[in-house]
Scaffold this motif. Structure first.
Motif, short mmCIF file in Angstrom:
data_model
loop_
_atom_site.label_atom_id
_atom_site.label_comp_id
_atom_site.label_asym_id
_atom_site.label_seq_id
_atom_site.Cartn_x
_atom_site.Cartn_y
_atom_site.Cartn_z
N SER A 176 8.39 -4.93 -3.32
CA SER A 176 7.25 -4.91 -2.39
C SER A 176 6.04 -5.64 -2.97
CB SER A 176 6.84 -3.46 -2.10
OG SER A 176 7.91 -2.77 -1.52
N GLY A 177 6.17 -6.20 -4.14
CA GLY A 177 5.08 -6.97 -4.70
C GLY A 177 4.17 -6.19 -5.62
N VAL A 178 4.59 -5.00 -6.06
CA VAL A 178 3.77 -4.23 -7.00
C VAL A 178 4.18 -4.62 -8.42
CG1 VAL A 178 3.06 -1.93 -7.72
CG2 VAL A 178 3.81 -2.30 -5.39
N SER A 179 3.20 -5.00 -9.22
CA SER A 179 3.50 -5.35 -10.61
C SER A 179 3.47 -4.07 -11.43
CB SER A 179 2.46 -6.35 -11.12
OG SER A 179 2.55 -6.45 -12.52
N CYS A 180 4.63 -3.59 -11.85
CA CYS A 180 4.67 -2.27 -12.49
C CYS A 180 5.64 -2.23 -13.65
CB CYS A 180 5.03 -1.21 -11.46
SG CYS A 180 6.60 -1.53 -10.70
N ASP A 181 5.93 -3.37 -14.26
CA ASP A 181 6.92 -3.39 -15.33
C ASP A 181 6.31 -2.84 -16.62
OD1 ASP A 181 8.97 -3.98 -17.09
OD2 ASP A 181 9.54 -5.77 -15.97
N GLY A 209 9.24 -6.91 0.58
CA GLY A 209 9.28 -5.46 0.73
C GLY A 209 10.50 -4.94 1.45
N ASP A 210 11.44 -5.80 1.82
CA ASP A 210 12.64 -5.33 2.51
C ASP A 210 13.79 -5.16 1.51
OD1 ASP A 210 13.06 -7.92 1.98
OD2 ASP A 210 13.58 -8.55 4.00
N SER A 211 14.94 -4.75 2.03
CA SER A 211 16.08 -4.49 1.15
C SER A 211 16.52 -5.74 0.42
CB SER A 211 17.25 -3.96 1.98
OG SER A 211 16.94 -2.72 2.53
N PHE A 212 16.42 -6.89 1.09
CA PHE A 212 16.88 -8.12 0.44
C PHE A 212 15.97 -8.50 -0.72
CE2 PHE A 212 17.94 -12.78 0.57
CZ PHE A 212 19.25 -12.62 0.17
N ALA A 220 10.38 7.79 -0.60
CA ALA A 220 9.99 6.82 0.42
C ALA A 220 11.10 6.54 1.41
CB ALA A 220 9.57 5.52 -0.25
N LEU A 221 12.24 7.21 1.24
CA LEU A 221 13.39 6.93 2.10
C LEU A 221 13.09 7.18 3.57
CD1 LEU A 221 16.39 6.15 2.05
CD2 LEU A 221 16.94 8.54 1.85
N ASN A 222 12.37 8.25 3.85
CA ASN A 222 12.05 8.59 5.23
C ASN A 222 11.21 7.49 5.88
OD1 ASN A 222 11.91 10.03 7.53
ND2 ASN A 222 10.37 11.49 6.81
N LYS A 223 10.23 7.00 5.13
CA LYS A 223 9.36 5.93 5.61
C LYS A 223 10.15 4.65 5.87
CE LYS A 223 5.19 3.97 5.94
NZ LYS A 223 4.20 4.37 6.91
N MET A 224 11.08 4.36 4.96
CA MET A 224 11.84 3.11 5.07
C MET A 224 12.84 3.16 6.22
SD MET A 224 12.86 2.25 1.19
CE MET A 224 11.72 1.96 -0.12
N GLU A 261 0.84 -1.20 0.00
CA GLU A 261 0.00 0.00 0.00
C GLU A 261 0.87 1.25 0.00
OE1 GLU A 261 -0.35 -2.43 2.35
OE2 GLU A 261 -2.12 -3.41 1.50
N ASP A 262 1.91 1.24 0.87
CA ASP A 262 2.80 2.41 0.92
C ASP A 262 3.56 2.57 -0.39
OD1 ASP A 262 2.06 3.22 3.38
OD2 ASP A 262 3.60 2.08 4.44
#
Lengths: 161, 372
Positions: free
Chosen positions: B230-235, B258-261, B343-347, B215-216
Motif C-alpha cells: 500500500s506504499g507504507v515504508s515500514c521495513d 494497495g491491491d492484492s497484486f 484489515a481483512l474485513n476492510k479489504m 491511511e487505512d
C-alpha cells in the motif's frame, strides 16, 4: 474491442506459461534430469542424513558397554519440557571408599522432545549426543519413552562422580 | 413469473463458516462470513484454535529456553524470531557480537525469507487455481532447507541462534551451497514471472482486489509486505538496522497500488533483494569465533526491553519486563500476522468469496503466529 484483445492476450500468456511447464515435461520425459517430484524414500535403512541432523538424543557407549554419564542431572534441569528423567543411586566406591553417585536409568521421552539441544549443550562430560534415526513411528505413545543407557552398562573409569 | 419471484421469494443475508479446517485458510483459522448471495458483507475472525499460551510458558522458562519456543510462532521465519530474543538479551546484557556472527545471522535471515516467500508463491498459485506452482515453489524450498539441515541440524525449527552467537559454526559446504542456490534462483525466478505473474487470468484475479489505502494501512497497523503493497515504508531492516543490515545496500520493495497484486509484486521483489543482500555478504564472512562466552545462567537486569526484527511477514517484536531473575516477569510477542489479519474485513467488503481466498493468501497468514 478489449474483449477480443483480452482473449488474445490471455491465450498468449497462457502459452508462455505452458512453455515453461511443457519444457520441463519434455526434458524430463527424455533425459530424466531436473525431476521435480519424487517418491517417498523407501531406502530408510541406507539413507544417509547430514552429520548434524537432529533425530533423537542418544547416549554414547564404547565397545565395553561403558558410558560417560555420572547422573549429575544437568541435562534434566536444562530441558524446557521435562523430556529427561534421571534415576540415580549412591554406592560406595571400592577405590576411594567414599559414597559415589551412579546412573540407574536415563529415561528419555521422545514424544515430548522438541530437539532444542539444550541437554546436549549442558552435559559437562559429553555423555549424550544426537542420533541420526528419524523414523520414529510407533503404534503407542508409551513406546517412545526410551531408556538411553544400555542394560548392564556402567560408567567409564576416569569420569568424576 | 418475475413478479411472482420478487413477491413470494425473499432474499436475505446468511452466515457461513469458513474453516477452521478449510484448506484455503492456511491453518486452523475460522472465518464467520456474513454473505449476501456470494458477496461478502462482513468477516468475523474466530481465533484460538491452536492457542498454546507460549507467552505464559515463557514466564516459566529461562532465557535460553525461550528461544526454541519462538520457532513455534511463525515457523516459516523461525530464524528471525530466534534472533529477536537473542538480540534483546544481548542488548540488555551489553554483549557485543563480532562481525562473523552478524553476517552469518543476516545471511540465514535472508535465506529464511526466500524460503518463506517461495512457499508463499506456491501456495498463492494453488489458492487461485494453479497446482504446478506449488511443486515449483517446493523445489527451490527443498534446496534451501538442505542448507539449513546441514548447518543447523533441522529443516524448519532451526533454533540456531543462541544468546551471544550461534549454536554451531557454519558447515564447510555452507558457502558453496549458498552460492549454488543463488545461481539456481536467478535462473528460476524469471520462470515464476513467465508462469504466473504475467498470466492475464492470474492478474485479473488480483488486480483491484482487496484494495487498502495508505491511511487505512497505517490505521490498522499493517506491517511487512502487506503494508508495503500500500506504499507504507515500514521495513525494520531500513528503519532500525540490526545485525549486518547496515553493511549492505538494498532497496525497500514498495508498491503504491494497495491491491492484492501489489502485495504479490512486493514479495517477488523482496526475493530479488534478498538474493542481492546474500551476494554482498557471502564472500565477506571473516574468520572469528562463532560464539561469545556468556554466563551459564542468564539473568537480565531489572527493566523493560524491546527488540524488533523484520520477519518474513513483517514487524516481529519481543517485549520483556525483567525483575532481575532468571525468568522474565512478563513477556509479549508482537506478531505481524495478527495485525495484518485485522484489515481483512476492510479489504474483503463487497467482494466474492473467491476473492476473499485470494486476499487471505496475499496477506500471507500463518495461524500459529496469530494465535501463539
Amino acid at each position: 474491442m478489449s474483449y477480443f484483445s483480452d482473449i488474445i492476450n490471455g491465450t498468449k500468456t497462457l502459452l508462455t506459461g505452458m512453455r515453461v511447464t511443457g519444457g520441463y515435461f519434455f526434458v524430463n520425459f527424455f533425459t530424466k534430469r531436473d525431476v521435480i517430484t519424487q517418491q517417498y524414500p523407501n531406502n530408510i535403512e541406507t539413507l544417509e542424513m547430514f552429520d548434524r541432523f537432529k533425530g533423537e538424543v542418544i547416549m554414547l557407549h564404547n565397545e565395553n558397554n561403558e558410558h560417560r554419564c555420572d547422573a549429575c542431572t544437568l541435562c534434566e534441569k536444562a530441558c524446557p519440557n521435562g523430556s529427561i528423567e534421571i534415576l540415580g543411586d549412591k554406592a560406595k566406591d571400592p577405590e576411594t571408599g567414599k559414597n559415589k553417585r551412579f546412573l540407574v536409568k536415563h529415561i528419555y521421552h521422545l514424544q515430548m522432545c522438541t530437539m532444542c539441544g539444550l541437554c546436549i549443550e549442558a552435559c559437562p562430560v559429553n555423555a549424550i549426543d544426537w542420533g541420526q534415526d528419524f523414523h520414529h513411528v510407533e503404534y503407542d505413545r508409551s513406546l517412545l519413552t526410551k531408556v538411553l543407557n544400555k542394560p548392564g552398562s556402567k560408567i567409564m573409569s576416569g569420569i568424576k562422580g | 413469473m418475475k413478479e411472482f419471484l420478487t413477491d413470494q421469494l425473499k432474499t436475505q443475508e446468511y452466515f457461513l463458516n469458513m474453516g477452521p479446517q478449510h484448506p484455503a485458510t492456511h491453518g486452523v483459522l475460522r472465518l464467520l462470513l456474513k454473505l449476501d448471495g456470494e458477496i461478502v458483507r462482513n468477516v468475523d475472525m474466530d481465533l484460538g484454535y491452536i492457542h498454546r499460551s507460549i507467552e505464559k510458558m515463557c514466564e516459566r522458562a529461562t532465557y535460553k529456553q525461550i528461544i526454541h519456543l519462538t520457532d513455534r510462532l511463525d515457523y516459516l521465519s523461525a530464524h528471525m524470531n530466534n534472533e529477536a530474543v537473542c538480540l534483546l538479551a544481548e542488548k540488555a546484557l551489553n554483549i557485543e557480537v563480532n562481525d562473523r556472527i552478524k553476517i552469518i545471522r543476516t545471511i540465514m535471515d535472508e535465506l529464511t525469507r526466500i524460503s518463506s516467500h517461495v512457499l508463499w508463491w506456491g501456495v498463492t498459485g494453488m489458492d487461485i487455481g494453479a497446482i504446478t506452482t506449488f511443486m515449483y515453489g517446493f523445489r527451490e524450498r527443498e534446496l534451501i532447507n538442505d542448507i539449513f539441515e546441514e548447518t543447523c541440524g533441522t529443516r524448519l525449527t532451526m533454533n540456531y541462534n543462541v544468546i551471544g552467537g550461534l549454536r554451531y559454526d557454519i558447515h564447510e559446504n555452507f558457502v558453496k551451497r549458498t552460492k549454488d542456490i543463488l545461481t539456481h534462483l536467478k535462473k528460476k525466478l524469471p520462470e515464476y514471472d513467465k508462469l504466473l505473474t504475467n498470466n492475464i487470468i492470474f492478474q485479473k484475479r488480483l488486480i483491484n482486489i482487496g484494495v487498502i489505502s495508505v491511511e487505512d494501512a497505517i490505521a490498522y497497523g499493517l506491517n511487512g509486505p502487506t503494508a508495503r503493497g500500500s506504499g507504507v515504508s515500514c521495513d525494520i531492516r531500513k528503519t532500525h538496522p540490526y545485525s549486518a543490515y547496515d553493511m549492505v545496500d538494498f532497496e525497500e520493495a514498495i508498491f503504491t497500488e494497495g491491491d492484492s497484486f501489489a502485495r504479490y509484486k512486493v514479495r517477488i521483489k523482496e526475493m530479488w533483494e534478498s538474493i542481492s543482500i546474500i551476494e554482498q555478504l557471502i564472500d565477506k564472512i571473516p574468520n572469528d569465533e562463532h560464539k561469545v562466552k556468556t554466563k551459564a545462567v542468564i539473568k537480565l537486569p531489572v527493566g523493560d526491553f524491546l527488540q524488533r526484527v523484520e520477519a518474513s511477514r513483517g514487524d516481529f517484536g519481543v517485549y520483556v519486563k525483567s525483575n532481575g531473575q532468571k525468568f522474565p516477569e512478563r513477556l509479549k510477542f508482537r506478531s505481524p500476522g495478527f495485525a495484518n489479519l485485522t484489515a481483512l474485513n476492510k479489504m474483503a467488503y463487497g467482494l466474492k468469496i473467491a476473492d476473499l481466498v485470494a486476499i487471505l493468501s496475499t496477506i500471507d497468514v500463518v495461524v500459529p503466529d496469530i494465535d501463539r
